[in-house]
Scaffold this active site. Structure first.
Site, PDB file in Angstrom:
ATOM      1  N   GLU A 132      -1.862   2.695   0.720  1.00  0.00           N
ATOM      2  CA  GLU A 132      -1.678   3.893  -0.114  1.00  0.00           C
ATOM      3  C   GLU A 132      -1.974   3.531  -1.558  1.00  0.00           C
ATOM      4  O   GLU A 132      -1.713   2.406  -1.961  1.00  0.00           O
ATOM      5  CB  GLU A 132      -0.205   4.352  -0.095  1.00  0.00           C
ATOM      6  CG  GLU A 132       0.391   4.572   1.246  1.00  0.00           C
ATOM      7  CD  GLU A 132       1.920   4.665   1.173  1.00  0.00           C
ATOM      8  OE1 GLU A 132       2.504   4.561   0.071  1.00  0.00           O
ATOM      9  OE2 GLU A 132       2.524   4.830   2.239  1.00  0.00           O
ATOM     10  N   LYS A 134      -1.231   3.025  -5.356  1.00  0.00           N
ATOM     11  CA  LYS A 134       0.009   2.836  -6.110  1.00  0.00           C
ATOM     12  C   LYS A 134      -0.086   3.740  -7.337  1.00  0.00           C
ATOM     13  O   LYS A 134      -0.871   3.484  -8.248  1.00  0.00           O
ATOM     14  CB  LYS A 134       0.175   1.368  -6.516  1.00  0.00           C
ATOM     15  CG  LYS A 134       1.505   1.094  -7.188  1.00  0.00           C
ATOM     16  CD  LYS A 134       1.752  -0.398  -7.285  1.00  0.00           C
ATOM     17  CE  LYS A 134       3.177  -0.707  -7.706  1.00  0.00           C
ATOM     18  NZ  LYS A 134       3.496  -0.255  -9.066  1.00  0.00           N
ATOM     19  N   ASP A 136       0.772   5.423 -10.769  1.00  0.00           N
ATOM     20  CA  ASP A 136       1.403   4.918 -11.988  1.00  0.00           C
ATOM     21  C   ASP A 136       2.201   6.028 -12.660  1.00  0.00           C
ATOM     22  O   ASP A 136       1.748   6.666 -13.601  1.00  0.00           O
ATOM     23  CB  ASP A 136       0.322   4.370 -12.927  1.00  0.00           C
ATOM     24  CG  ASP A 136       0.913   3.464 -13.992  1.00  0.00           C
ATOM     25  OD1 ASP A 136       2.117   3.126 -13.890  1.00  0.00           O
ATOM     26  OD2 ASP A 136       0.180   3.104 -14.920  1.00  0.00           O
ATOM     27  N   TYR A 244       5.886   9.237  -0.721  1.00  0.00           N
ATOM     28  CA  TYR A 244       5.391   8.060   0.000  1.00  0.00           C
ATOM     29  C   TYR A 244       6.510   7.225   0.649  1.00  0.00           C
ATOM     30  O   TYR A 244       6.244   6.219   1.273  1.00  0.00           O
ATOM     31  CB  TYR A 244       4.541   7.172  -0.902  1.00  0.00           C
ATOM     32  CG  TYR A 244       5.228   6.755  -2.208  1.00  0.00           C
ATOM     33  CD1 TYR A 244       6.318   5.891  -2.187  1.00  0.00           C
ATOM     34  CD2 TYR A 244       4.785   7.224  -3.436  1.00  0.00           C
ATOM     35  CE1 TYR A 244       6.951   5.519  -3.351  1.00  0.00           C
ATOM     36  CE2 TYR A 244       5.410   6.857  -4.618  1.00  0.00           C
ATOM     37  CZ  TYR A 244       6.488   6.012  -4.568  1.00  0.00           C
ATOM     38  OH  TYR A 244       7.129   5.646  -5.727  1.00  0.00           O
ATOM     39  N   LYS A 332      -2.637  -5.290  -6.803  1.00  0.00           N
ATOM     40  CA  LYS A 332      -3.001  -4.714  -8.093  1.00  0.00           C
ATOM     41  C   LYS A 332      -4.508  -4.738  -8.312  1.00  0.00           C
ATOM     42  O   LYS A 332      -5.203  -5.620  -7.812  1.00  0.00           O
ATOM     43  CB  LYS A 332      -2.319  -5.495  -9.221  1.00  0.00           C
ATOM     44  CG  LYS A 332      -0.802  -5.383  -9.231  1.00  0.00           C
ATOM     45  CD  LYS A 332      -0.380  -3.960  -9.521  1.00  0.00           C
ATOM     46  CE  LYS A 332       1.095  -3.803  -9.785  1.00  0.00           C
ATOM     47  NZ  LYS A 332       1.557  -4.285 -11.051  1.00  0.00           N
ATOM     48  N   CYS A 426      10.786 -29.123 -33.328  1.00  0.00           N
ATOM     49  CA  CYS A 426      11.206 -27.754 -33.047  1.00  0.00           C
ATOM     50  C   CYS A 426      11.167 -26.932 -34.340  1.00  0.00           C
ATOM     51  O   CYS A 426      11.780 -27.323 -35.328  1.00  0.00           O
ATOM     52  CB  CYS A 426      12.623 -27.755 -32.471  1.00  0.00           C
ATOM     53  SG  CYS A 426      13.288 -26.091 -32.285  1.00  0.00           S
ATOM     54  N   CYS A 429      15.032 -25.913 -35.287  1.00  0.00           N
ATOM     55  CA  CYS A 429      16.100 -26.830 -35.708  1.00  0.00           C
ATOM     56  C   CYS A 429      15.567 -28.176 -36.183  1.00  0.00           C
ATOM     57  O   CYS A 429      16.342 -29.025 -36.635  1.00  0.00           O
ATOM     58  CB  CYS A 429      17.105 -27.034 -34.575  1.00  0.00           C
ATOM     59  SG  CYS A 429      16.471 -27.995 -33.199  1.00  0.00           S
ATOM     60  N   CYS A 450      12.282 -28.712 -27.085  1.00  0.00           N
ATOM     61  CA  CYS A 450      13.139 -29.110 -28.190  1.00  0.00           C
ATOM     62  C   CYS A 450      14.285 -29.939 -27.610  1.00  0.00           C
ATOM     63  O   CYS A 450      14.890 -29.568 -26.603  1.00  0.00           O
ATOM     64  CB  CYS A 450      13.676 -27.860 -28.869  1.00  0.00           C
ATOM     65  SG  CYS A 450      15.146 -28.144 -29.860  1.00  0.00           S
ATOM     66  N   CYS A 456      20.532 -26.362 -31.500  1.00  0.00           N
ATOM     67  CA  CYS A 456      19.353 -25.557 -31.833  1.00  0.00           C
ATOM     68  C   CYS A 456      19.705 -24.064 -31.834  1.00  0.00           C
ATOM     69  O   CYS A 456      20.049 -23.500 -30.809  1.00  0.00           O
ATOM     70  CB  CYS A 456      18.231 -25.822 -30.830  1.00  0.00           C
ATOM     71  SG  CYS A 456      16.780 -24.817 -31.169  1.00  0.00           S
TER      72      CYS A 456
HETATM   73  S1  IVH Z   1       6.900   2.020  -1.993  1.00  0.00           S
HETATM   74  C1  IVH Z   1      10.570  -0.002  -0.589  1.00  0.00           C
HETATM   75  N1  IVH Z   1       4.623   3.243  -2.412  1.00  0.00           N
HETATM   76  O1  IVH Z   1       5.836   1.255  -7.411  1.00  0.00           O
HETATM   77  C2  IVH Z   1       9.292   0.261  -1.254  1.00  0.00           C
HETATM   78  N2  IVH Z   1       5.891   2.568  -4.308  1.00  0.00           N
HETATM   79  O2  IVH Z   1       6.576  -1.513  -7.764  1.00  0.00           O
HETATM   80  C3  IVH Z   1       9.415   1.242  -2.342  1.00  0.00           C
HETATM   81  N3  IVH Z   1       4.901   3.217  -6.456  1.00  0.00           N
HETATM   82  O3  IVH Z   1       9.255   1.815  -7.839  1.00  0.00           O
HETATM   83  C4  IVH Z   1       8.187   1.538  -3.074  1.00  0.00           C
HETATM   84  N4  IVH Z   1       3.128   4.232  -5.627  1.00  0.00           N
HETATM   85  O4  IVH Z   1       7.642   3.682  -8.515  1.00  0.00           O
HETATM   86  C5  IVH Z   1       5.692   2.657  -2.980  1.00  0.00           C
HETATM   87  N5  IVH Z   1       2.611   4.389  -2.621  1.00  0.00           N
HETATM   88  C6  IVH Z   1       3.677   3.811  -3.187  1.00  0.00           C
HETATM   89  C7  IVH Z   1       3.842   3.762  -4.580  1.00  0.00           C
HETATM   90  C8  IVH Z   1       4.971   3.120  -5.110  1.00  0.00           C
HETATM   91  C9  IVH Z   1       3.774   3.903  -6.736  1.00  0.00           C
HETATM   92  C10 IVH Z   1       5.833   2.660  -7.462  1.00  0.00           C
HETATM   93  C11 IVH Z   1       7.277   3.066  -7.303  1.00  0.00           C
HETATM   94  C12 IVH Z   1       8.047   1.790  -7.150  1.00  0.00           C
HETATM   95  C13 IVH Z   1       7.107   0.786  -7.731  1.00  0.00           C
HETATM   96  C14 IVH Z   1       7.336  -0.571  -7.128  1.00  0.00           C
END
Ligand code: IVH
Length: 708
Positions: A132, A134, A136, A244, A332, A426, A429, A450, A456
């Site tokens: 899926e 991710k 933002d 999701y 990512k 350092c 200090c 240090c 320190c």
């Molecule tokens: S699953 C138990 N699916 O990413 C798993 N998260 O880094 C729960 N996010 O807090 C997260 N798209 O805000 C999941 N397709 C997706 C997502 C997603 C964005 C975000 C979400 C989460 C964060 C985790």
């Protein structure tokens, strides 16, 4: 903000004429509402909480003198001054977790391998994964009972969020009522609230035309828009939602990830059309390539791909590590890069004395965020890249990680630059800073440290900052900035001083509330926030101590293994003798290696640390660690697995034991309760027999925990 001629803002409240008071109340109403908007809409206040408090106090003082002048839009009519207190807290019955990250194809392969290896005998070799995008944005949890939306909450720290029900009701993507008849009694839909690029641009254009400050990026704007006290402001922002995931559910509509996503779609939620079911690593990476290719044209921000094990029964067995599921990972997209000028190299001293070089940059926007600092890692890296002051450098920023300097654009190097000389002392200090030599490998550590230790000030300040940080004591209103100031002024030099602040302040000739930037209310709030932390979970307490190599996971492990601070401390002091049973037990804890064990022993062997710990324990009571599942016959027992098991892989055996409240150890001692012996068990089995420890077969173990 106010005009010059009729400006009465410098006149004390009790000297104002009625006309001046009226003008002042008008000015204050506008100014306070301006700062409210900045705080909530942009999550970017312009003034400190203390200055904001001062504005409110002045408004109240004037209103008290001239009650007849109280305006219909008076800020005093709006409740509460501290913004975070304005939304009710919501405890998530099922925590909202985060995700582990992968930055390369190899890391995704390792993830798939880890998942497969977790199970026995090729059980999961054909496991499929959902890919899926991710999104933002910011995640929310939406609770439906009998199909009706009852509660909307932000993620917060994952355990507790804010009640934003009125606001989520204004988002048209979120149904007030679920469609269809086969809706579970209770179902919490989870997903991401976000803003599109077009709506973000339109909002900013309108703000610019109105002479208002513009927003930085769609994500922050979405977050700010959702956290509006006035839901009509949220309603005016065009927010969207993708479902999701889910939290508490009285029943599930399917037994796969894909099935539940489809069901949520049928109930009326937008689900992302790029979601793909993948049969293996090749298809997962293909989905990643596909999403990266369409990313720029989507019209909203995505920062990677999330892969999730499709079968929910496998998800459940995999469970969680710390705060992230074992059954999912975020892959990512590659980091964004930019070029800018490096103006200076600053050496920061961390809480363990590590000297870290930080590049001070000419501000540059990378992926929607202004970057001013970037890490240079260490001395060797600076030398390897030959980074010099005045150089033009390429920097990179990936997701939430600290931006880093990648390379120097040599063609743009000014003539008179000199190689950077890393300090041998350092900067805080003046103590020698050295690179330790690893006794085992004979190699020099890459980090210069240090040697000032307790003298320190930089280390002391950093330890205090760590102490109050989000996953440690997390004291509201006491952040890095306040710690620095309090240290400087001598108010706080050790952790226990924080808890003595209020009593000392009462006797202080220059109390906090008289200091620039503070007021009666903000000081009161601070003391209340400090008091609220006089009890806290043991694992947080241990983490807060800032022991080298003891992160959150190790802290939790220690909390679980020792149960109470007194027990931990007594054992660690005793473990100072490497021949002791305590030292052997510490090393036997699965997940604690010798480096961590030695760091613990060293920490508790230092009289000053014990002194601070005692002083702190006079103020704070850590809650003993309680194991959640208390009705299992193995709760609190220590178990060792040995030999090869039939039904369970070693990883699953460990996770299962922990789920039933048992502690898993790596070696057998007199404190071991059970040894579960599989095929070809060797020395551990022998030792168990010698010590008279109860030995179980795999079947007996499964029967004992009720999984037989
Ligand atoms: S699953 C138990 N699916 O990413 C798993 N998260 O880094 C729960 N996010 O807090 C997260 N798209 O805000 C999941 N397709 C997706 C997502 C997603 C964005 C975000 C979400 C989460 C964060 C985790």
């Amino acid at each position: 903000m106010s005009g010059a001629s009729n400006d009465a803002s410098h006149i004390p409240a009790d000297e104002l004429t009625k006309a001046q008071a009226e003008a002042e109340l008008e000015r204050l109403a506008a100014e306070i509402s301006h700062h409210d908007a900045l705080y909530y809409a942009k999550d970017a206040p312009e003034i400190s909480d203390a200055d904001y408090d001062a504005l409110r106090r002045r408004n109240e003082a004037i209103e008290a003198r001239f009650p007849e002048l109280v305006r219909p839009d008076s800020p005093s009519g709006r409740v509460g001054a501290a913004p975070s207190e304005q939304f009710a807290k919501v405890t998530h019955t099922v925590p909202m977790l985060s995700l582990g990250n992968a930055f390369s194809d190899e890391e995704v392969c390792e993830f798939v391998e880890r998942v497969r290896r977790f199970f026995k005998k090729g059980e999961a070799d054909n496991a499929r994964f959902v890919a899926e995008p991710k999104i933002d944005g910011l995640s929310v949890s939406l609770r439906y009972e009998k199909g009706e939306l009852l509660l909307g909450a932000t993620r917060g720290d994952g355990m507790t969020g804010e009640n934003v029900t009125a606001n989520v009701r204004t988002i048209s993507d979120i149904p007030g009522r679920l469609a269809g008849d086969n809706v579970p009694d209770v179902f919490e839909v989870r997903g991401e609230v976000f803003m599109t690029h077009a709506d973000f641009a339109e909002l900013n254009a309108a703000r610019e035309a109105a002479g208002k400050q513009t927003y930085v990026n769609p994500r922050n704007t979405a977050a700010g828009s959702l956290r509006q006290l006035d839901a009509s402001v949220t309603a005016a922002r065009k927010l969207h939602f993708f479902a999701y995931a889910w939290g508490e559910a009285s029943a599930l509509p399917a037994d796969t990830q894909m099935g539940v996503i489809e069901a949520m779609g049928a109930w009326g939620f937008p689900v992302n059309p790029l979601t793909r079911l993948c049969s293996g690593i090749e298809e997962m990476l293909a989905a990643h390539r596909e999403m990266e290719a369409v990313r720029a044209g989507l019209g909203y921000d995505i920062d990677g791909v999330v892969y999730k094990v499709n079968r929910l029964d496998l998800q459940e067995r995999l469970g969680f590590v710390s705060r992230a599921p074992r059954w999912a990972i975020a892959h990512k997209f590659p980091a964004e890069k930019a070029t800018t000028v490096l103006k200076d190299i600053e050496i920061q001293v961390g809480r363990t004395g590590a000297l870290t070089p930080v590049a001070k940059l000419a501000p540059v926007t990378v992926g929607g965020v202004v970057v001013r600092n970037a890490t240079l890692h260490n001395e060797d890296e600076i030398a390897r890249k030959d980074v010099r002051k005045g150089d033009t450098v390429v920097i990179q920023r990936a997701g939430d990680v600290i931006p880093q300097v990648l390379s120097v654009v040599m063609e743009r190097r000014p003539r008179d630059t000199k190689p950077f000389e890393f300090p041998k002392q350092c900067p805080a200090c003046g103590s020698h800073a050295v690179r330790e030599v690893n006794p085992k490998t004979g190699k020099e550590d890459v980090v210069r440290r240090c040697t000032g230790g307790l003298i320190c000030p930089a280390q002391a300040v950093e330890r205090l900052k760590h102490f109050v940080s989000r996953n440690a004591f997390d004291i509201e209103g006491l952040g890095a900035k306040q710690i620095e100031a309090f240290y400087e002024e001598g108010r706080v030099r050790r952790p226990d001083d924080i808890f003595k602040l209020e009593a000392r302040n009462a006797r202080d000739r220059k109390p906090l509330q008289e200091k620039e930037g503070w007021g009666e209310q903000s000081v009161k709030n601070l003391f209340a926030a400090i008091d609220a932390r006089r009890t806290l979970p043991l694992d947080r307490f241990i983490y807060a101590l800032g022991i080298r190599h003891v992160g959150e996971t190790t802290a939790r492990l220690l909390a679980k293994s020792y149960g109470a601070i007194e027990a931990l401390r007594a054992a660690m002091v005793a473990a100072g003798d490497h021949e002791s049973a305590e030292y052997a037990e510490l090393n036997a804890i699965d997940g604690i290696g010798q480096v961590v064990a030695d760091a613990l022993v060293e920490f508790f062997g230092e009289p000053h640390n014990i002194e601070v710990l005692d002083a702190l324990l006079a103020e704070v009571t850590p809650q003993p660690f309680v194991v959640e599942e208390t009705n299992s016959p193995v709760t609190g027992k220590t178990v060792v697995f040995t030999g090869s098991l039939e039904r369970l892989s070693r990883s699953e055996a460990k996770v299962m034991a922990e789920r039933y409240g048992a502690k898993v150890a790596g070696s057998v001692s007199a404190k071991t309760d059970y040894v579960v012996a599989g095929e070809a068990a060797g020395s551990k089995l022998k030792k168990a027999q010698e010590l008279g420890v109860r030995v179980l077969s795999e079947e007996e173990w499964l029967a004992l925990v009720g999984e037989g």
